[in-house]
Design a protein around this motif. Structure first.
Motif, PDB file in Angstrom:
ATOM      1  N   TYR A 160      -3.389 -11.224  -1.311  1.00  0.00           N
ATOM      2  CA  TYR A 160      -3.893  -9.898  -1.689  1.00  0.00           C
ATOM      3  C   TYR A 160      -5.406  -9.933  -1.876  1.00  0.00           C
ATOM      4  O   TYR A 160      -6.124  -8.999  -1.492  1.00  0.00           O
ATOM      5  CB  TYR A 160      -3.205  -9.450  -2.986  1.00  0.00           C
ATOM      6  CG  TYR A 160      -3.697  -8.130  -3.515  1.00  0.00           C
ATOM      7  CD1 TYR A 160      -3.170  -6.928  -3.044  1.00  0.00           C
ATOM      8  CD2 TYR A 160      -4.695  -8.090  -4.498  1.00  0.00           C
ATOM      9  CE1 TYR A 160      -3.625  -5.716  -3.540  1.00  0.00           C
ATOM     10  CE2 TYR A 160      -5.161  -6.886  -4.993  1.00  0.00           C
ATOM     11  CZ  TYR A 160      -4.619  -5.695  -4.512  1.00  0.00           C
ATOM     12  OH  TYR A 160      -5.082  -4.493  -4.988  1.00  0.00           O
ATOM     13  N   SER A 161      -5.894 -11.048  -2.486  1.00  0.00           N
ATOM     14  CA  SER A 161      -7.346 -11.152  -2.705  1.00  0.00           C
ATOM     15  C   SER A 161      -8.096 -11.468  -1.420  1.00  0.00           C
ATOM     16  O   SER A 161      -9.290 -11.132  -1.293  1.00  0.00           O
ATOM     17  CB  SER A 161      -7.624 -12.253  -3.740  1.00  0.00           C
ATOM     18  OG  SER A 161      -6.957 -11.987  -4.950  1.00  0.00           O
TER      19      SER A 161
ATOM     20  N   GLU B 165      -5.296  -2.530   3.962  1.00  0.00           N
ATOM     21  CA  GLU B 165      -4.498  -1.934   2.885  1.00  0.00           C
ATOM     22  C   GLU B 165      -3.010  -2.213   3.055  1.00  0.00           C
ATOM     23  O   GLU B 165      -2.295  -2.472   2.084  1.00  0.00           O
ATOM     24  CB  GLU B 165      -4.761  -0.426   2.845  1.00  0.00           C
ATOM     25  CG  GLU B 165      -4.406   0.220   1.528  1.00  0.00           C
ATOM     26  CD  GLU B 165      -5.283  -0.237   0.391  1.00  0.00           C
ATOM     27  OE1 GLU B 165      -4.756  -0.289  -0.740  1.00  0.00           O
ATOM     28  OE2 GLU B 165      -6.456  -0.580   0.623  1.00  0.00           O
TER      29      GLU B 165
ATOM     30  N   GLU C 256      -1.606  -4.791   4.618  1.00  0.00           N
ATOM     31  CA  GLU C 256      -1.351  -6.196   4.327  1.00  0.00           C
ATOM     32  C   GLU C 256      -1.325  -6.461   2.827  1.00  0.00           C
ATOM     33  O   GLU C 256      -0.500  -7.223   2.309  1.00  0.00           O
ATOM     34  CB  GLU C 256      -2.420  -7.071   4.989  1.00  0.00           C
ATOM     35  CG  GLU C 256      -2.343  -7.118   6.506  1.00  0.00           C
ATOM     36  CD  GLU C 256      -1.115  -7.897   6.971  1.00  0.00           C
ATOM     37  OE1 GLU C 256      -0.665  -8.802   6.252  1.00  0.00           O
ATOM     38  OE2 GLU C 256      -0.600  -7.563   8.062  1.00  0.00           O
ATOM     39  N   ARG C 257      -2.254  -5.773   2.107  1.00  0.00           N
ATOM     40  CA  ARG C 257      -2.311  -5.963   0.668  1.00  0.00           C
ATOM     41  C   ARG C 257      -1.045  -5.382  -0.006  1.00  0.00           C
ATOM     42  O   ARG C 257      -0.492  -5.983  -0.938  1.00  0.00           O
ATOM     43  CB  ARG C 257      -3.568  -5.301   0.097  1.00  0.00           C
ATOM     44  CG  ARG C 257      -4.851  -5.866   0.677  1.00  0.00           C
ATOM     45  CD  ARG C 257      -6.067  -5.255   0.033  1.00  0.00           C
ATOM     46  NE  ARG C 257      -6.385  -5.905  -1.242  1.00  0.00           N
ATOM     47  CZ  ARG C 257      -7.443  -5.583  -1.984  1.00  0.00           C
ATOM     48  NH1 ARG C 257      -8.263  -4.614  -1.583  1.00  0.00           N
ATOM     49  NH2 ARG C 257      -7.672  -6.200  -3.107  1.00  0.00           N
TER      50      ARG C 257
END
Length: 429
Positions: free
Chosen positions: A229-230, A235, A237-238
């Motif tokens: 996520y970082s 968006e 993928e997160r």
């Protein structure tokens, strides 16, 4: 002298004299028939008084064993031990008296009675030390009385010497046998204790290793998705990384719930559930959950019988059992959901804590079943017959924990026709 095992000592006293009720009844029938025949042959009222005294002593002994005082169990043990010795001495009076009578047949019957008592004492196996000492005193008393009774009939110093040596030899052998049996029992108990400790250590190692392995995989999934996520800027993928981390956290929560159920510490809210409603609800759920190649049959023997159990957990464990059956069938076969009322306690892993009757909910399949070596371990935490990574091995152990916490039990066995049968016993509402 007594320690914390007074109840165990009283139970050993009960087993020493009565064993099973069938064996005790058979013994009383044999003794009564023998004494009746002896009385008909001698017309001696002693034998009528003797059988009445012996049966009365046994009855009082049995009552004393089964009375459960709220306090002073040590006194109950002392009373029971005294009654045990009184009953044995009354029994000894008959064969010793027979030996004093004129006639070879009476001497023979009396001798057989003494031999029978000796064999009975030896065949019992593990007995308490105090009980073994009581038996030794009784046997010594019998030998001494026998010698005193028969000594006047002996002619000459050599007969008297031979009889004295025979008494000493028999008593010495008897004491050595008693001591050897006690030493053997002590060694056996020590060996059983060491085995139990090793089994406990093995179970703890398996449990800790299973928890660590499972949570390590879950934490790896959570941390990996949070790092992803970082690292990514897209968006979608997160969002996918957060979703996968949430799924891993849900798996962790499920593992915790299964661990609580396995240990019998799950929070349960039991309610009354009718068998007919349970079957209707489960049939609807399972028809949606099971693969299309699985045929589900539902059979309920007593629709109005109600059980006392947590509805959500009961749904969960029955679904778990059915999914296990589906895995064994590899997506194609038949599963039966049956329930019947039973009054006995079948061969379960741990007796139910509640009193009968029970509702026996059985999940059966027509798959390959489980090999005999793995069957006793199926409900152990983290034991699984599945391939690595296909399950933590907490399903059946949580089912067993739920059953025991509900006052019931779980039974697992292979069907004669093939496949596994899992029976969940639940108490009546």
């Amino acid at each position: 002298m007594f320690g914390n095992s007074v109840d165990a000592k009283i139970e050993k006293l009960r087993r020493a004299d009565f064993g099973s009720w069938a064996e005790a009844a058979f013994r009383y029938v044999l003794v009564t028939i023998s004494i009746t025949l002896v009385f008909l042959a001698t017309r001696n009222a002693f034998f009528l008084y003797w059988i009445a005294a012996y049966l009365l002593a046994e009855f009082v002994f049995a009552v004393a064993l089964h009375v459960k005082p709220k306090s002073n169990r040590e006194l109950q043990f002392v009373v029971c031990l005294a009654l045990y010795n009184i009953s044995a001495l009354i029994f000894l009076a008959c064969p010793l008296y027979l030996i004093t009578l004129e006639g070879t047949a009476y001497v023979f019957v009396g001798t057989i009675g003494l031999v029978g008592l000796l064999l009975y004492n030896f065949h019992r196996g593990d007995v308490d030390t105090i009980l073994a000492a009581s038996d030794a005193v009784q046997f010594t008393f019998a030998i001494i009385v026998l010698f005193v009774v028969l000594a006047p009939r002996m002619e000459g110093i050599y007969q008297l010497a031979a009889a004295s040596f025979a008494c000493l030899a028999v008593l010495t052998y008897y004491y050595r046998a008693i001591l050897g049996q006690q030493a053997h029992n002590k060694a056996l108990r020590a060996s059983q204790m060491r085995y139990a400790q090793s089994q406990k250590a093995r179970a703890l190692t398996q449990f800790v290793g299973g928890v660590a392995h499972d949570f390590n995989n879950i934490l790896t999934a959570i941390l990996g998705n949070l790092e992803l996520y970082s690292a990514v800027m897209d968006e979608k993928e997160r969002d996918r990384a957060v979703h996968d981390a949430q799924l891993a956290a849900q798996r962790a929560a499920m593992t915790v719930r299964q661990l609580l159920a396995t240990s019998g510490r799950a929070r349960l809210r039991p309610v009354a559930l009718k068998a007919s409603c349970l079957h209707a609800h489960m049939t609807s759920l399972l028809n949606d959950l099971l693969d299309r190649g699985i045929t589900l049959h539902s059979e309920v023997q007593d629709p109005d019988f109600a059980v006392f159990a947590d509805r959500d957990m009961l749904d969960t464990v029955l679904i778990q059992l059915c999914l296990n059956a589906q895995d064994a069938l590899k997506g194609r076969g038949t599963i039966w959901l049956k329930s019947r009322v039973v009054n006995e306690r079948p061969g379960t892993d741990g007796a139910p804590e509640s009193a009968p009757p029970y509702l026996a909910i059985t999940i059966e399949d027509d798959g390959p079943g489980v090999d005999a070596e793995s069957l006793p371990m199926l409900a152990e935490p983290f034991f699984t017959t599945k391939a690595v990574g296909q399950g933590p091995g907490l399903g059946l152990s949580s089912v067993k924990g739920f059953a025991q916490q509900s006052g019931g039990a779980l039974s697992l066995e292979n069907r004669p026709e093939g496949g596994l049968s899992a029976t969940l016993l639940l108490p009546k509402a």
